[in-house]
Design a protein around this motif. Structure first.
Motif, mmCIF file in Angstrom:
data_model
loop_
_atom_site.group_PDB
_atom_site.id
_atom_site.type_symbol
_atom_site.label_atom_id
_atom_site.label_comp_id
_atom_site.label_asym_id
_atom_site.label_seq_id
_atom_site.Cartn_x
_atom_site.Cartn_y
_atom_site.Cartn_z
ATOM 1 N N MET A 147 0.853 -1.187 0.000
ATOM 2 C CA MET A 147 0.000 0.000 0.000
ATOM 3 C C MET A 147 0.886 1.233 0.000
ATOM 4 N N THR A 148 0.510 2.227 -0.786
ATOM 5 C CA THR A 148 1.205 3.509 -0.746
ATOM 6 C C THR A 148 0.273 4.531 -0.108
ATOM 7 N N LEU A 149 0.862 5.591 0.433
ATOM 8 C CA LEU A 149 0.065 6.630 1.087
ATOM 9 C C LEU A 149 -0.897 7.280 0.083
ATOM 10 N N VAL A 150 -0.429 7.466 -1.149
ATOM 11 C CA VAL A 150 -1.258 8.114 -2.175
ATOM 12 C C VAL A 150 -2.521 7.300 -2.439
ATOM 13 N N LYS A 151 -2.362 5.968 -2.575
ATOM 14 C CA LYS A 151 -3.513 5.113 -2.855
ATOM 15 C C LYS A 151 -4.409 4.961 -1.629
ATOM 16 N N GLN A 208 8.442 -6.530 -7.917
ATOM 17 C CA GLN A 208 8.581 -5.075 -7.881
ATOM 18 C C GLN A 208 7.553 -4.467 -6.931
ATOM 19 N N PHE A 209 7.836 -3.237 -6.486
ATOM 20 C CA PHE A 209 6.899 -2.556 -5.593
ATOM 21 C C PHE A 209 6.980 -1.057 -5.849
ATOM 22 N N ASP A 210 5.920 -0.361 -5.440
ATOM 23 C CA ASP A 210 5.848 1.101 -5.564
ATOM 24 C C ASP A 210 6.453 1.707 -4.308
ATOM 25 N N ASP A 211 7.480 2.550 -4.459
ATOM 26 C CA ASP A 211 8.172 3.100 -3.287
ATOM 27 C C ASP A 211 7.444 4.287 -2.668
ATOM 28 N N GLY A 212 6.240 4.604 -3.144
ATOM 29 C CA GLY A 212 5.455 5.694 -2.558
ATOM 30 C C GLY A 212 5.563 6.984 -3.320
ATOM 31 N N SER A 213 6.561 7.071 -4.190
ATOM 32 C CA SER A 213 6.720 8.293 -4.991
ATOM 33 C C SER A 213 6.300 8.049 -6.432
ATOM 34 N N GLY A 214 5.634 6.905 -6.669
ATOM 35 C CA GLY A 214 5.199 6.561 -8.012
ATOM 36 C C GLY A 214 6.237 5.801 -8.797
ATOM 37 N N LYS A 215 7.392 5.540 -8.216
ATOM 38 C CA LYS A 215 8.487 4.848 -8.901
ATOM 39 C C LYS A 215 8.469 3.368 -8.528
ATOM 40 N N MET A 216 8.550 2.493 -9.523
ATOM 41 C CA MET A 216 8.580 1.051 -9.290
ATOM 42 C C MET A 216 10.026 0.608 -9.056
ATOM 43 N N MET A 242 5.159 4.289 1.991
ATOM 44 C CA MET A 242 4.626 3.014 1.500
ATOM 45 C C MET A 242 4.652 1.979 2.620
ATOM 46 N N LEU A 243 3.874 0.920 2.426
ATOM 47 C CA LEU A 243 3.887 -0.251 3.306
ATOM 48 C C LEU A 243 4.224 -1.466 2.454
ATOM 49 N N ASN A 296 -2.496 2.952 11.282
ATOM 50 C CA ASN A 296 -1.905 2.092 12.313
ATOM 51 C C ASN A 296 -0.381 2.150 12.288
ATOM 52 N N PHE A 297 0.168 2.606 11.156
ATOM 53 C CA PHE A 297 1.620 2.663 10.992
ATOM 54 C C PHE A 297 2.100 4.110 10.862
ATOM 55 N N CYS A 298 1.290 5.043 11.382
ATOM 56 C CA CYS A 298 1.634 6.466 11.375
ATOM 57 C C CYS A 298 1.743 6.985 12.804
ATOM 58 N N LYS A 299 2.410 8.128 12.935
ATOM 59 C CA LYS A 299 2.492 8.772 14.241
ATOM 60 C C LYS A 299 1.124 9.325 14.636
ATOM 61 N N GLU A 300 1.005 9.686 15.905
ATOM 62 C CA GLU A 300 -0.250 10.264 16.388
ATOM 63 C C GLU A 300 -0.466 11.646 15.757
ATOM 64 N N GLY A 301 -1.748 12.013 15.596
ATOM 65 C CA GLY A 301 -2.072 13.344 15.091
ATOM 66 C C GLY A 301 -2.414 13.391 13.622
ATOM 67 N N VAL A 302 -2.373 12.239 12.943
ATOM 68 C CA VAL A 302 -2.731 12.204 11.525
ATOM 69 C C VAL A 302 -4.257 12.182 11.393
ATOM 70 N N THR A 303 -4.794 13.081 10.598
ATOM 71 C CA THR A 303 -6.248 13.143 10.361
ATOM 72 C C THR A 303 -6.531 13.067 8.870
ATOM 73 N N ASN A 304 -7.803 12.769 8.542
ATOM 74 C CA ASN A 304 -8.209 12.672 7.137
ATOM 75 C C ASN A 304 -8.164 14.028 6.432
ATOM 76 N N ALA A 305 -8.219 15.119 7.245
ATOM 77 C CA ALA A 305 -8.235 16.464 6.655
ATOM 78 C C ALA A 305 -6.861 16.900 6.170
#
Length: 706
Positions: A120-124, A190-198, A161-162, A137-146
């Motif tokens: 999973m990537t943050l973008v997706k 292969q995997f997506d590193d979170g920046s759109g690069k495989m 990415m995860l 679940n794998f982020c620091k406290e204080g992250v909101t959907n906004a």
């Protein structure tokens, strides 16, 4: 006669006949008082070091993984109790060579309940509420959907990415695999590193390797620990068998010393011979097997030691070593066959002495208890000292920064000038250290802990030697045995040793401890200079190690005999050591041959017990015998319980035979003094037993008829 006088002049005067001498002197005073006071002060300082370490240390630092804030993952009674695993935001940053120097990945680490199990990537994830809730679940406290994705990444609140991961020693590592020779993670190459690069899955390998550089050893230790939990009761049974075998051997020596010695010699030769035969059969069985001809050098170091048993060279090495030992034993027996008769007579007399002082067989248990206390105190203090550092935080960054690797304060880092000058940097936990006076002298406290461990352990061993020497000396010099002996020889000797000679024991053990600590320092230097190319330095260090090893052996020998003289005459350490040394020098041939032959025979006894128990343990734990196949526990490394049983059996056998060895050494010194004090006349009869007199062609003349 002039030659004899010149010889005695060199090595002191022989003992003169003293009609009042009846064995260990009862009327004695305290010896080496200064060293006694020094030892007491050192013990008090040692207790103070322990209290200081226990107040400052925190063993949790070696039990639980630590996140970027210096908090312990999974510690009971904390908010992270249900989050036992450590998760790396970007495991690929662990591929940096700095990891090997600082043992810390330059990426955010946090405690999680379980490792991610999907790509999973943050973008997706941000575009789907359920996915984003899982991602948080794998982020620091204080992250909101906004929050927007750029802001989340800028503040370093979430990983980009995860990757599917599995827990390994309480840490989440990518679930790497191999398919068709290609490295995969989560069945994908292969995997997506979170920046759109495989990126290829193999890019994760270096990061995992460096992150596990220290953890691989810990995993091996965990497997060994699991083996112990599966086999501890069988190990205990093996040690009980070793104890019963040793006890049976000692009892048989008491009544059948002569026969037992010859049986023991024959059985040792047979057991080692069987070892050679077994090694040859294993060597021959591996002929033609795939991979069996690989050399030890090619194989290198493997944590799974059972791998070594699958190659022929291992069994060839075992066979050669056992063959050399067998040949040495046979040659020694051939050349010293005449001296064996005197040694057997001495062992017979030692058996009689132990028969009169039966409680001496249980004294090693008291020594073992004291040594266990010393070892436990040292180990606990060492752990607390090594964990008494404070968490150190450093600046980690991806781009160039003047403050890189500088210490920082995580509490106010977001508003600091470091963060302003290096916007993409983070203040992360690096390691445990400190700048206070206590932390500056921590290495000195560790050194003191090791030194006092040696001193206390040597003191306990010395106390045992002097106590047994006093008990057996009272037996030898008793004219009518056991009527002229104390009611409780061991307790009487122990009381005398502690009351009058604590300083002497401390003095002798201090000398030995100084030599041992020098040897430890030389080993440390040798470890540090392993990569050095200076051959002269290596040669010099090797010579020093050899010299101090020889010196330690000599001091142990001298101390042992000095304690015997102290137990008999009650003089200080230096005087007793000199008297013992000169007495042995005046009888150099007897010492070199008779005493050492006796030690050799007792060593064969220990070897026999270890060999018998070791062979039984090998066939049981390795599953080579069909009868034990279903009974034996299933283990990662079957050599773990075997090695434990073998070492434990040797220590148990050594404990019992050390009583015999001390008895033989004491009787031997008394026997030498007896030869100098007395001449076998009616007025000065020998006190040695008749069996020894016959071997030495010595006789006591009858009392003249009145």
């Amino acid at each position: 006669m002039p030659e004899e006088e010149e010889f005695y002049g060199k090595h002191g005067e022989p003992r003169k006949y003293d009609p009042t001498f009846k064995g260990p002197i009862q009327n004695r005073g305290c010896t080496d008082i200064v060293c006694c006071i020094l030892f007491i002060l050192a013990i008090l300082a040692y207790i103070a070091v322990g209290i200081l370490a226990w107040s400052q240390g925190d063993p949790r630092k070696v039990i639980y993984p630590t996140d970027s804030r210096g908090q312990f993952c999974g510690q009971a009674g904390t908010p992270l109790e249900k989050k036992p695993l450590l998760f790396y935001f970007n495991i690929m940053k662990c591929a940096s060579p700095m990891v090997l120097l600082e043992f810390q990945c330059p990426t955010t680490q946090m405690c999680v309940e379980k490792c991610p199990d999907k790509f999973m990537t943050l973008v997706k994830a941000y575009s789907n509420k359920n996915d984003f809730d899982y991602y948080k679940n794998f982020c620091k406290e204080g992250v909101t959907n906004a929050m927007g994705i750029p802001k989340i990444l800028q503040l370093g609140l979430c990983p980009a990415m995860l990757t599917p991961s599995k827990p390994f020693t309480r840490r989440c590592f990518p679930a790497l695999g191999q398919k068709g020779g290609v490295i995969t993670v989560g069945n994908n190459s292969q995997f997506d590193d979170g920046s759109g690069k495989m990126r290829d899955a193999k890019d994760l390998v270096d990061g995992v390797k460096n992150a596990t550089v220290v953890i691989e050893a810990r995993q091996t230790v965990m497997k060994i620990f699991e083996d112990y939990t599966q086999s501890w009761y069988w190990i205990l049974l093996g040690l009980v068998i070793a104890m019963l075998t040793s006890l049976l051997f000692i009892v048989l020596l008491r009544f059948l010393a002569g026969i037992m010695v010859w049986v023991m010699i024959a059985m040792v030769i047979v057991v080692i011979g069987y070892g050679i035969f077994h090694c040859y059969m294993e060597y021959a069985a591996l002929k033609g097997e795939a991979g069996a001809d690989v050399t030890l050098q090619q194989l290198g170091f493997q944590t799974d030691f059972s791998v070594y048993l699958q190659i022929r060279q291992t069994w060839l090495a075992f066979m050669i070593i056992l063959a050399i030992v067998e040949v040495i034993i046979i040659l020694v027996l051939i050349f010293l066959r005449k001296r064996l008769l005197i040694a057997v007579a001495l062992i017979k007399e030692a058996s009689r002495a132990i028969g009169h002082v039966m409680c001496s067989l249980f004294y090693p248990l008291f020594t073992f208890l004291l040594l266990a206390m010393v070892i436990a105190y040292w180990a606990v203090t060492a752990v607390f000292l090594s964990t008494s550092n404070e968490p150190i935080y450093k600046v980690f960054n991806e781009t160039a920064c003047d403050h890189s690797r500088q210490t920082c304060d995580p509490q106010n880092y977001t508003t600091s000038t470091m963060k302003a000058q290096c916007p993409d940097s983070e203040c992360l936990f690096a390691f445990y250290g400190g700048e206070t006076v206590y932390h500056k002298y921590l290495i000195g406290l560790q050194f003191y802990n090791v030194f006092l461990f040696f001193w206390c352990a040597n003191f306990v061993t010395a106390l045992g030697q002097m106590t047994l020497a006093g008990a057996f000396a009272s037996y030898y010099w008793a004219f009518v045995k056991p009527d002229d002996m104390p009611a409780f020889p061991v307790f009487s000797a122990l009381g005398r040793s502690l009351r009058y000679h604590t300083g002497t024991l401390a003095f002798g053990s201090l000398i030995l401890s100084i030599i041992q600590i020098i040897r430890v320092l030389l080993e440390y230097l040798d470890h540090k200079l392993k990569g050095a190319q200076n051959k002269f330095a290596k040669f010099l260090l090797c010579c020093l190690k050899c010299c101090f090893w020889c010196l330690e052996k000599f001091i142990k020998f001298l101390n042992r005999n000095a304690y015997i003289m102290v137990a008999i005459y009650g003089k200080n350490f230096c005087t007793s050591a000199r008297d013992a040394f000169f007495l042995l020098m005046r009888n150099m041939i007897r010492v070199a041959v008779l005493d050492k032959v006796t030690d050799f025979l007792l060593f064969l006894g220990k070897l026999l017990i270890v060999g018998l128990v070791g062979i039984f343990a090998f066939f049981f734990f390795s599953g080579r015998v069909k009868a034990f196949e279903n009974t034996a526990p299933h283990l990662h490394y079957y050599w773990v319980p075997i090695l434990t049983v073998v070492i434990g059996s040797y220590l148990i056998a050594h404990g019992f035979f050390s009583v015999y060895a001390m008895c033989v050494d004491t009787l031997f010194l008394c026997f030498l003094e007896d030869l100098e004090r007395n001449d076998g006349s009616a007025e000065r009869p020998y006190l040695m037993p008749e069996s020894l007199r016959k071997v030495l062609n010595k006789k006591n003349k009858s009392q003249p008829a009145e």
